[in-house]
Design a protein around this motif. Structure first.
Motif, short mmCIF file in Angstrom:
data_model
loop_
_atom_site.label_atom_id
_atom_site.label_comp_id
_atom_site.label_asym_id
_atom_site.label_seq_id
_atom_site.Cartn_x
_atom_site.Cartn_y
_atom_site.Cartn_z
N LEU A 59 0.82 -1.21 0.00
CA LEU A 59 0.00 0.00 0.00
C LEU A 59 0.86 1.26 0.00
CD1 LEU A 59 -2.82 -1.05 2.47
CD2 LEU A 59 -3.14 -0.36 0.09
N LEU A 60 1.94 1.26 0.77
CA LEU A 60 2.83 2.42 0.79
C LEU A 60 3.51 2.61 -0.56
CD1 LEU A 60 4.43 2.12 4.36
CD2 LEU A 60 2.62 3.67 3.60
N ASP A 61 3.87 1.49 -1.22
CA ASP A 61 4.45 1.59 -2.56
C ASP A 61 3.46 2.22 -3.53
OD1 ASP A 61 6.85 0.48 -1.79
OD2 ASP A 61 6.36 -1.55 -2.50
N LEU A 62 2.21 1.78 -3.47
CA LEU A 62 1.19 2.32 -4.36
C LEU A 62 0.95 3.81 -4.08
CD1 LEU A 62 -1.46 -0.53 -4.51
CD2 LEU A 62 0.12 0.19 -6.30
N GLU A 63 1.02 4.18 -2.80
CA GLU A 63 0.83 5.59 -2.44
C GLU A 63 1.93 6.45 -3.05
OE1 GLU A 63 1.08 8.41 1.54
OE2 GLU A 63 0.62 6.29 1.78
N GLU A 64 3.16 5.96 -3.03
CA GLU A 64 4.29 6.73 -3.58
C GLU A 64 4.27 6.81 -5.09
OE1 GLU A 64 7.97 5.17 -2.17
OE2 GLU A 64 7.65 5.89 -0.13
N THR A 65 3.88 5.70 -5.75
CA THR A 65 4.03 5.63 -7.20
C THR A 65 2.79 6.04 -7.98
OG1 THR A 65 3.45 3.28 -7.17
CG2 THR A 65 5.80 3.85 -7.07
N GLN A 66 1.60 5.51 -7.59
CA GLN A 66 0.43 5.70 -8.44
C GLN A 66 -0.70 6.50 -7.80
OE1 GLN A 66 0.07 1.35 -9.02
NE2 GLN A 66 -0.23 1.87 -11.17
N PHE A 67 -0.98 6.25 -6.56
CA PHE A 67 -2.19 6.79 -5.94
C PHE A 67 -1.83 7.71 -4.78
CE2 PHE A 67 -3.20 2.57 -7.64
CZ PHE A 67 -4.22 2.89 -8.52
N ARG A 68 -1.59 8.98 -5.08
CA ARG A 68 -1.22 9.96 -4.06
C ARG A 68 -2.36 10.19 -3.05
NH1 ARG A 68 3.81 9.97 -4.74
NH2 ARG A 68 4.71 10.85 -6.60
N GLU A 69 -3.60 9.92 -3.49
CA GLU A 69 -4.76 10.15 -2.62
C GLU A 69 -4.75 9.26 -1.38
OE1 GLU A 69 -5.18 8.70 -5.69
OE2 GLU A 69 -5.61 10.42 -6.95
N LEU A 70 -3.99 8.17 -1.43
CA LEU A 70 -3.95 7.23 -0.30
C LEU A 70 -3.38 7.85 0.97
CD1 LEU A 70 -2.89 3.84 -1.91
CD2 LEU A 70 -5.03 4.36 -0.76
N LYS A 71 -2.68 8.97 0.86
CA LYS A 71 -2.06 9.56 2.06
C LYS A 71 -3.09 9.97 3.09
CE LYS A 71 -1.44 14.27 0.24
NZ LYS A 71 -2.75 14.70 0.58
N ASP A 72 -4.34 10.22 2.66
CA ASP A 72 -5.39 10.62 3.60
C ASP A 72 -6.24 9.45 4.08
OD1 ASP A 72 -4.64 13.29 3.32
OD2 ASP A 72 -5.90 13.54 1.55
N ALA A 73 -6.00 8.26 3.54
CA ALA A 73 -6.78 7.08 3.93
C ALA A 73 -6.19 6.45 5.19
CB ALA A 73 -6.80 6.07 2.79
N THR A 74 -7.02 5.66 5.88
CA THR A 74 -6.58 4.98 7.09
C THR A 74 -6.77 3.48 6.91
OG1 THR A 74 -7.30 6.85 8.42
CG2 THR A 74 -6.90 4.79 9.59
N TYR A 75 -5.71 2.72 7.15
CA TYR A 75 -5.73 1.26 7.08
C TYR A 75 -6.06 0.71 8.47
CZ TYR A 75 -3.67 -3.42 7.07
OH TYR A 75 -3.46 -4.75 7.21
N TYR A 76 -7.02 -0.22 8.55
CA TYR A 76 -7.35 -0.81 9.84
C TYR A 76 -6.90 -2.26 9.96
CZ TYR A 76 -10.08 3.20 11.17
OH TYR A 76 -10.45 4.47 11.52
N LYS A 77 -7.26 -3.09 8.99
CA LYS A 77 -6.99 -4.52 9.12
C LYS A 77 -7.03 -5.18 7.76
CE LYS A 77 -6.76 -8.13 12.02
NZ LYS A 77 -5.42 -8.43 12.38
N ALA A 78 -6.25 -6.24 7.62
CA ALA A 78 -6.33 -7.10 6.45
C ALA A 78 -6.73 -8.48 6.93
CB ALA A 78 -5.00 -7.15 5.71
#
Length: 168
Positions: free
Chosen positions: A39-58
Protein backbone atom coordinates in the motif's frame (compact mmCIF):
# COMPACT_ATOMS: atom_id res chain seq x y z
CA UNK A 1 -1.70 6.11 4.36
CA UNK A 2 -2.13 5.92 8.08
CA UNK A 3 -1.09 2.46 9.27
CA UNK A 4 -0.77 0.89 12.75
CA UNK A 5 2.97 0.19 12.36
CA UNK A 6 5.81 2.67 11.88
CA UNK A 7 6.59 3.55 8.26
CA UNK A 8 10.29 2.89 8.74
CA UNK A 9 9.64 -0.57 10.20
CA UNK A 10 7.35 -1.54 7.31
CA UNK A 11 9.78 -0.20 4.71
CA UNK A 12 12.85 -1.89 6.17
CA UNK A 13 11.20 -5.14 7.19
CA UNK A 14 12.88 -4.90 10.62
CA UNK A 15 10.35 -4.18 13.34
CA UNK A 16 11.05 -2.03 16.38
CA UNK A 17 9.98 -3.21 19.84
CA UNK A 18 6.57 -1.51 19.64
CA UNK A 19 5.76 -2.88 16.19
CA UNK A 20 7.05 -6.34 17.08
CA UNK A 21 4.85 -6.40 20.18
CA UNK A 22 1.81 -5.56 18.00
CA UNK A 23 2.66 -8.51 15.74
CA UNK A 24 3.38 -10.84 18.67
CA UNK A 25 0.12 -9.95 20.43
CA UNK A 26 -1.90 -10.71 17.28
CA UNK A 27 -3.24 -7.19 16.76
CA UNK A 28 -1.34 -7.16 13.46
CA UNK A 29 -0.73 -10.39 11.52
CA UNK A 30 2.65 -11.10 9.94
CA UNK A 31 1.28 -11.05 6.37
CA UNK A 32 -0.20 -7.58 7.00
CA UNK A 33 3.31 -6.10 7.01
CA UNK A 34 3.66 -7.07 3.32
CA UNK A 35 0.19 -5.65 2.60
CA UNK A 36 1.10 -2.34 4.28
CA UNK A 37 4.35 -2.23 2.33
CA UNK A 38 2.46 -2.75 -0.94
CA UNK A 39 0.00 0.00 0.00
CA UNK A 40 2.83 2.42 0.79
CA UNK A 41 4.45 1.59 -2.56
CA UNK A 42 1.19 2.32 -4.36
CA UNK A 43 0.83 5.59 -2.44
CA UNK A 44 4.29 6.73 -3.58
CA UNK A 45 4.03 5.63 -7.20
CA UNK A 46 0.43 5.70 -8.44
CA UNK A 47 -2.19 6.79 -5.94
CA UNK A 48 -1.22 9.96 -4.06
CA UNK A 49 -4.76 10.15 -2.62
CA UNK A 50 -3.95 7.23 -0.30
CA UNK A 51 -2.06 9.56 2.06
CA UNK A 52 -5.39 10.62 3.60
CA UNK A 53 -6.78 7.08 3.93
CA UNK A 54 -6.58 4.98 7.09
CA UNK A 55 -5.73 1.26 7.08
CA UNK A 56 -7.35 -0.81 9.84
CA UNK A 57 -6.99 -4.52 9.12
CA UNK A 58 -6.33 -7.10 6.45
CA UNK A 59 -8.16 -10.41 6.63
CA UNK A 60 -7.11 -13.38 4.56
CA UNK A 61 -9.63 -16.10 3.87
CA UNK A 62 -8.61 -18.68 1.31
CA UNK A 63 -7.40 -16.90 -1.82
CA UNK A 64 -9.22 -13.70 -0.86
CA UNK A 65 -7.66 -10.71 0.90
CA UNK A 66 -10.02 -8.18 2.45
CA UNK A 67 -8.79 -4.76 3.51
CA UNK A 68 -10.70 -2.63 5.99
CA UNK A 69 -10.02 1.04 5.38
CA UNK A 70 -11.46 4.45 6.13
CA UNK A 71 -11.68 6.51 3.01
CA UNK A 72 -11.22 10.27 2.56
CA UNK A 73 -13.80 12.06 0.36
CA UNK A 74 -11.20 12.34 -2.43
CA UNK A 75 -11.28 8.57 -3.07
CA UNK A 76 -14.49 7.19 -4.57
CA UNK A 77 -15.43 3.56 -5.16
CA UNK A 78 -14.01 3.47 -8.71
CA UNK A 79 -10.62 4.61 -7.38
CA UNK A 80 -10.72 1.87 -4.71
CA UNK A 81 -11.39 -0.70 -7.46
CA UNK A 82 -8.26 0.49 -9.30
CA UNK A 83 -6.25 0.30 -6.07
CA UNK A 84 -7.56 -3.23 -5.45
CA UNK A 85 -6.50 -4.31 -8.95
CA UNK A 86 -3.02 -2.88 -8.44
CA UNK A 87 -2.76 -4.74 -5.11
CA UNK A 88 -3.91 -7.95 -6.80
CA UNK A 89 -1.03 -7.65 -9.25
CA UNK A 90 1.48 -7.04 -6.44
CA UNK A 91 0.27 -9.66 -3.96
CA UNK A 92 -1.06 -12.33 -6.36
CA UNK A 93 -4.28 -12.61 -4.33
CA UNK A 94 -7.85 -11.56 -5.04
CA UNK A 95 -8.31 -8.27 -3.16
CA UNK A 96 -11.48 -6.61 -1.88
CA UNK A 97 -11.35 -3.23 -0.16
CA UNK A 98 -14.17 -2.48 2.29
CA UNK A 99 -15.06 0.75 4.00
CA UNK A 100 -14.92 0.18 7.77
CA UNK A 101 -18.44 0.08 9.17
CA UNK A 102 -20.25 -1.39 12.15
CA UNK A 103 -23.21 -2.51 10.03
CA UNK A 104 -23.09 -6.15 8.95
CA UNK A 105 -25.41 -5.40 6.05
CA UNK A 106 -23.14 -2.63 4.68
CA UNK A 107 -20.09 -4.89 4.97
CA UNK A 108 -21.94 -7.74 3.25
CA UNK A 109 -23.12 -5.50 0.41
CA UNK A 110 -19.55 -4.27 -0.18
CA UNK A 111 -17.97 -7.72 0.08
CA UNK A 112 -20.50 -9.76 -1.91
CA UNK A 113 -20.81 -7.24 -4.75
CA UNK A 114 -21.77 -7.69 -7.63
CA UNK A 115 -24.18 -10.22 -6.08
CA UNK A 116 -27.11 -8.50 -4.38
CA UNK A 117 -27.87 -8.99 -0.72
CA UNK A 118 -31.58 -9.71 -0.28
CA UNK A 119 -31.46 -9.14 3.44
CA UNK A 120 -29.77 -9.85 6.74
CA UNK A 121 -31.59 -11.88 9.38
CA UNK A 122 -30.68 -11.93 13.05
CA UNK A 123 -30.99 -15.37 14.65
CA UNK A 124 -31.02 -15.56 18.45
CA UNK A 125 -29.61 -18.92 19.54
CA UNK A 126 -30.71 -20.74 22.74
CA UNK A 127 -27.37 -20.10 24.43
CA UNK A 128 -27.95 -16.33 24.15
CA UNK A 129 -25.55 -15.73 21.28
CA UNK A 130 -26.47 -14.07 17.99
CA UNK A 131 -25.93 -15.34 14.46
CA UNK A 132 -26.52 -13.33 11.30
CA UNK A 133 -27.81 -14.93 8.10
CA UNK A 134 -27.12 -13.05 4.89
CA UNK A 135 -29.53 -13.98 2.12
CA UNK A 136 -28.40 -14.01 -1.53
CA UNK A 137 -30.53 -14.92 -4.56
CA UNK A 138 -29.91 -18.37 -6.03
CA UNK A 139 -29.32 -17.04 -9.55
CA UNK A 140 -26.62 -14.67 -8.22
CA UNK A 141 -24.51 -17.31 -6.47
CA UNK A 142 -22.13 -17.36 -9.44
CA UNK A 143 -21.49 -13.62 -8.92
CA UNK A 144 -19.99 -14.09 -5.44
CA UNK A 145 -16.30 -13.06 -5.39
CA UNK A 146 -15.24 -16.27 -3.57
CA UNK A 147 -16.85 -19.40 -2.17
CA UNK A 148 -19.47 -18.90 0.52
CA UNK A 149 -17.37 -20.47 3.31
CA UNK A 150 -14.47 -18.05 2.78
CA UNK A 151 -16.87 -15.10 2.70
CA UNK A 152 -18.60 -16.31 5.89
CA UNK A 153 -15.23 -16.62 7.66
CA UNK A 154 -14.19 -13.15 6.54
CA UNK A 155 -17.42 -11.48 7.67
CA UNK A 156 -17.25 -13.36 10.97
CA UNK A 157 -13.72 -12.07 11.58
CA UNK A 158 -14.66 -8.51 10.62
CA UNK A 159 -17.59 -8.31 13.05
CA UNK A 160 -16.51 -10.84 15.72
CA UNK A 161 -19.78 -12.74 15.45
CA UNK A 162 -21.09 -15.79 13.62
CA UNK A 163 -22.21 -15.06 10.05
CA UNK A 164 -23.80 -17.49 7.56
CA UNK A 165 -24.55 -16.93 3.89
CA UNK A 166 -27.72 -18.60 2.64
CA UNK A 167 -28.42 -18.88 -1.08
CA UNK A 168 -32.16 -19.06 -1.69
Amino acid sequence: MKIPLDYLCVRSGLLCNRCQSLVDSGQVDQFEVKVMEALLDLEETQFRELKDATYYKAIRSGNLLILLVESPPSIDSSKWIKIARALQDKLKLKVRILEKTTSIKNSAVQLLSPARVLGVNTVWLPDGSVQYVIRVAKNEKRLLPANAVDLENALSKIHDTKVKIRVE
